[in-house]
Structures are given as structure tokens and as C-alpha cells.
Design an enzyme around this catalytic site. Structure first.
Site, PDB file in Angstrom:
ATOM      1  N   ARG A  53      12.117  36.314   4.757  1.00 24.40           N
ATOM      2  CA  ARG A  53      11.380  36.657   3.535  1.00 24.40           C
ATOM      3  C   ARG A  53      10.384  37.791   3.786  1.00 24.40           C
ATOM      4  O   ARG A  53       9.895  38.421   2.853  1.00 24.40           O
ATOM      5  CB  ARG A  53      10.694  35.405   2.942  1.00 24.40           C
ATOM      6  CG  ARG A  53      10.018  35.645   1.621  1.00 24.40           C
ATOM      7  CD  ARG A  53       9.838  34.396   0.752  1.00 24.40           C
ATOM      8  NE  ARG A  53       9.545  33.178   1.467  1.00 24.40           N
ATOM      9  CZ  ARG A  53       8.407  32.924   2.112  1.00 24.40           C
ATOM     10  NH1 ARG A  53       7.436  33.813   2.126  1.00 24.40           N
ATOM     11  NH2 ARG A  53       8.233  31.773   2.739  1.00 24.40           N
ATOM     12  N   TYR A 105      12.052  51.036 -20.692  1.00 26.70           N
ATOM     13  CA  TYR A 105      12.911  49.933 -20.279  1.00 26.70           C
ATOM     14  C   TYR A 105      12.272  48.609 -20.721  1.00 26.70           C
ATOM     15  O   TYR A 105      11.164  48.286 -20.301  1.00 26.70           O
ATOM     16  CB  TYR A 105      13.136  49.955 -18.763  1.00 26.70           C
ATOM     17  CG  TYR A 105      13.973  48.779 -18.350  1.00 26.70           C
ATOM     18  CD1 TYR A 105      15.317  48.732 -18.673  1.00 26.70           C
ATOM     19  CD2 TYR A 105      13.400  47.704 -17.702  1.00 26.70           C
ATOM     20  CE1 TYR A 105      16.079  47.622 -18.348  1.00 26.70           C
ATOM     21  CE2 TYR A 105      14.167  46.595 -17.376  1.00 26.70           C
ATOM     22  CZ  TYR A 105      15.498  46.573 -17.705  1.00 26.70           C
ATOM     23  OH  TYR A 105      16.243  45.468 -17.401  1.00 26.70           O
TER      24      TYR A 105
HETATM   25  C1  LIG Z   1      17.727  48.328 -15.093  1.00 26.74           C
HETATM   26  C2  LIG Z   1      16.410  48.995 -15.164  1.00 26.74           C
HETATM   27  C3  LIG Z   1      15.254  48.370 -14.681  1.00 26.74           C
HETATM   28  C4  LIG Z   1      15.259  46.966 -14.114  1.00 26.74           C
HETATM   29  O1  LIG Z   1      16.051  46.857 -12.984  1.00 26.74           O
HETATM   30  P1  LIG Z   1      16.904  45.519 -12.603  1.00 26.74           P
HETATM   31  O2  LIG Z   1      17.590  45.933 -11.370  1.00 26.74           O
HETATM   32  O3  LIG Z   1      17.812  45.243 -13.764  1.00 26.74           O
HETATM   33  O4  LIG Z   1      15.923  44.425 -12.405  1.00 26.74           O
HETATM   34  C5  LIG Z   1      14.066  49.085 -14.763  1.00 26.74           C
HETATM   35  N1  LIG Z   1      14.005  50.317 -15.293  1.00 26.74           N
HETATM   36  C6  LIG Z   1      15.099  50.941 -15.774  1.00 26.74           C
HETATM   37  C7  LIG Z   1      14.976  52.299 -16.352  1.00 26.74           C
HETATM   38  C8  LIG Z   1      16.336  50.299 -15.731  1.00 26.74           C
HETATM   39  O5  LIG Z   1      17.412  50.915 -16.236  1.00 26.74           O
END
Ligand SMILES: *Cc1c(COP(=O)(O)O)cnc(C)c1O
Length: 382
Positions: A53, A105
Site C-alpha cells: 500500500r 469532468y
Molecule cells: C475520466 C476522467 C477523470 C477521472 O478518471 P477515472 O480514471 O475515471 O477515475 C478525470 N478527469 C477527466 C477529464 C476524465 O476524463
């Protein structure tokens, strides 16, 4: 092995930073699945590792390559993009203030809203399309983190990274940049003044829609960074060794994948701009896009592989277009080898500011002619 700092990111990526295992000569790092690491007769650790971890040897080369690509001081892998973002925001103390775009996002914004509701952290969402939006949002002395995206998802409005860095720093805040849609083969946000750059490795970095991962890269190894690393260990949002190994394999072709996807996205955007069944094509590579010049100054290779269509009509019309597609796959996510299409307003839910007639397109590495043909036939059926 020494190599020049002037090498292209493609060279760095293809060779995973000139990786050769010193003991075996292997060109690919081994996967180390062990969750624990032994001690010698003095009870000293036998190597640099203690427990799974905290860290894992399989991460080392991946983090090194990412760090070199971005020009940072250190990189850290996480179990997902969200695990990386939440680790950074865990460093924000009660009573402090955070700032982020109103359209971004949605998963990251949902976390920020939660911090604001449950943790006594104040949140201001600013309108990135207004020139003074960010400057008016920061509170000198109280704002702790300013968060931006290089291209705002899913409108692809362009954020001025250097200007955001100036505003954040003048207020005493850190600038964190989500550069997921502009991987380091095209944009190096730290070079524009960002303090921490983030990627969802699930997207372009891995690129094959088969690894969930996130990465943070810091400009300086400071107190905040030490805390981020500690939080990764304490909260446990750490990547698995097999995922780290797959990620490095995926990253070797990042340059090639981006070259194809970005060129195809530009062709699609230009081909459908002005289409009778569209209100607008949103793509920073179009001369008509208000952020075109800024995007050109921040992206060294094209304008990305993401674009959106504002379909003439309502949500039902947008979804009908999606239903007509035979090559594009209707699914969330982006940055993979296969082209995806998505109705963001449905995915984000009622809080979303995304227009209901918007469809988001992630262009993959298929033939651009096939992709354009697929969209043509889908429009014809509307
Ligand atoms: C997918 C995404 C995230 C989050 O990432 P995960 O790997 O799905 O947790 C954050 N920012 C953007 C712009 C994304 O496309």
C-alpha cells in the site's frame, strides 16, 4: 544509460525511458506482485520497499517515464483518476476555499461538492467562458487549490494555463491541472506554471480501455506533495502492479495513437462544420473556435482527439443520431483506440450544465474515412 533531454516524447515513450533491466537485459520491467517486503538480521528493510500500500517496484519505471514526460520532480500512480484527485483535495484544510470550472469532468466536481457539503471547505465554480471568471472566483489568502482542465470537458473551451497560474499564485493558491485530454505528447502543463498536473491514466495514457488508473506529477517535492504521498498510503487508493505494468505497455504507443486520433478528429471536425443537421461543432482545431489561437499555443501537436456536436434539435434528436451509428460505440470514457460517442447530459444527470443536444465524440485510431462515413450515414437516417 544516458540520453539527451532533447529527445522527443515519442522516443522516451517507445523505449519506456530506455529501459533495460540491469540483471537480465530484459526490455520490459518485471511485474512484482508481492504485497510485503522483508527485513535483514538487523531488522533493516532489504530494499526501498515496505508494503504494497506504500509502493511497489513495478511503479518505478512508469512513474519515472511520466515524470520525465511532464518535466516534473516526481510522479505517483493511483488506482483511478478519481483516487488521484481525491488524494490531492484531501490536503485541503477545513475553512479553506477551492475553485474549479462550472463545466468540467463531472466526477471530480461531484467530489468537490461533497467536500463543500461535508467538510467545511468552500467551493466556487467559475464560468470559464468569461474572461474574468477565474480572477473573480479566487480569494487571496483563503483559496488553497485552483483546479482547471486544459480543455474543458465536454465543450473543449480552452483554459489559459499560464494566466490561471498567475491568478492562483497571486492568491497564494496551488494550480492543479487536469490534462487528461491533452497528454504530455502535446501539452506539458508544468511548463506553463502549473504546480501539479493530473491525468486519468484510464484514458489516453493507457489508451486501450482496459486499465483504470490515475497519476499526479508535481513540479516540486514540497510539503503538500509529501502529504499527497502519505494520503495515497493511508487511504489506499493505490494502483495494482499488473495495472502499472499494462499502463507502461500502453504508454509506449501514446505518440502514435495521439497522432492518428488527433488527425482524424481534425478531419471529422472540418468535414462536419456547417452541416445542415448541426448547430455547431465544438473543436479547438477549428478556426471558428474562440480558443483556437490559445490552444495552438498550448498544444504542440494538433488539437486533440475529442470533439462535440451540438445537434439541431433536442436530447431525443442527439440520442437518435447516436443510435444510428454503427462504428462509433455508445459508451462513456475517452482516449482509447476505439471511437466512442456519448450523450453527456444523460450521464451527468440533472445538475449538469451540458447542453441536451450535445454529443461527445472520442476519436480512436480506426480509419478516418470509415468514421466520417459512419457519421454521414447516421445523419442521413435522422
Ligand atoms: C475520466 C476522467 C477523470 C477521472 O478518471 P477515472 O480514471 O475515471 O477515475 C478525470 N478527469 C477527466 C477529464 C476524465 O476524463
Amino acid at each position: 544509460m544516458t540520453h539527451s533531454k532533447n529527445l522527443s516524447p515519442d522516443t522516451l515513450l517507445a523505449q519506456a525511458s530506455h529501459y533495460i533491466d540491469e540483471k537480465t537485459g530484459a526490455l520490459t520491467p518485471a511485474i512484482q506482485p508481492s504485497t510485503t517486503f522483508g527485513r535483514d538480521s538487523n531488522y533493516d528493510l532489504m530494499g526501498d520497499y515496505i508494503y504494497g500500500r506504500n509502493h511497489n517496484p513495478t511503479f518505478d519505471q512508469v512513474e519515472k517515464v511520466l515524470c520525465e514526460l511532464e518535466g516534473g520532480a516526481e510522479a505517483r500512480l493511483f488506482a483511478s483518476g478519481q483516487a488521484a484527485i481525491t488524494a490531492l483535495f484531501e490536503t485541503v484544510a477545513q475553512g479553506r476555499h477551492i475553485v474549479a470550472p462550472d463545466i468540467m469532468y463531472h466526477g471530480a466536481q461531484a467530489w468537490m461538492r461533497r467536500l463543500a457539503q461535508k467538510r467545511g471547505i468552500e467551493l466556487t465554480l467559475f464560468d470559464a467562458r468569461s474572461a474574468e471568471g477565474l480572477a473573480n472566483a479566487v480569494r487571496p489568502g483563503q483559496t488553497d487549490i485552483v483546479w482547471i482542465e486544459t480543455l474543458l470537458n465536454p465543450t473543449w473551451d480552452v483554459m489559459d494555463i499560464a494566466k490561471a497560474a498567475d491568478i492562483a499564485h497571486a492568491a497564494g493558491a496551488l494550480l492543479g491541472v487536469d490534462a487528461t485530454v491533452t497528454p504530455p505528447v502535446t501539452t506539458r502543463a508544468l511548463g506553463f506554471g502549473a504546480d501539479i498536473v493530473f491525468h486519468s491514466a484510464t484514458k489516453y495514457l493507457n489508451g486501450h480501455s482496459d486499465v483504470l488508473g490515475g497519476v499526479l506529477i508535481t513540479r516540486t517535492r514540497d510539503q503538500r506533495w509529501a502529504e499527497v504521498c502519505e494520503i495515497r498510503t493511508l487511504v489506499g487508493g493505490i494502483m495494482g502492479p499488473f495495472e502499472a505494468w499494462l499502463l507502461l505497455r500502453g504508454m509506449r504507443t501514446l505518440g502514435l495513437r495521439c497522432e492518428r486520433a488527433f488527425a482524424s478528429a481534425a478531419r471529422i471536425a472540418h468535414h462536419f462544420e456547417g452541416h445542415a443537421k448541426l448547430d455547431r461543432v465544438l473543436y479547438p482545431g477549428l478556426e471558428s473556435h474562440p480558443g483556437h489561437a490559445l490552444a495552438a499555443s498550448q498544444m504542440t501537436r494538433g488539437f486533440g482527439g475529442m470533439l462535440s456536436f451540438l445537434v439541431k434539435g433536442d436530447a431525443a434528436m442527439a440520442k437518435a443520431l447516436i443510435a444510428n451509428l454503427q462504428i462509433f460505440i455508445a459508451a462513456t470514457s475517452l482516449g482509447g483506440v476505439e471511437s466512442l460517442v456519448e450523450h453527456r447530459a444523460t450521464v451527468e444527470g440533472p445538475q449538469s450544465l451540458v447542453p441536451e443536444n450535445l454529443i461527445r465524440i472520442s476519436v480512436g485510431i480506426e480509419s478516418a474515412d470509415d468514421l466520417i462515413g459512419d457519421l454521414e450515414q447516421a445523419f442521413d437516417l435522422l
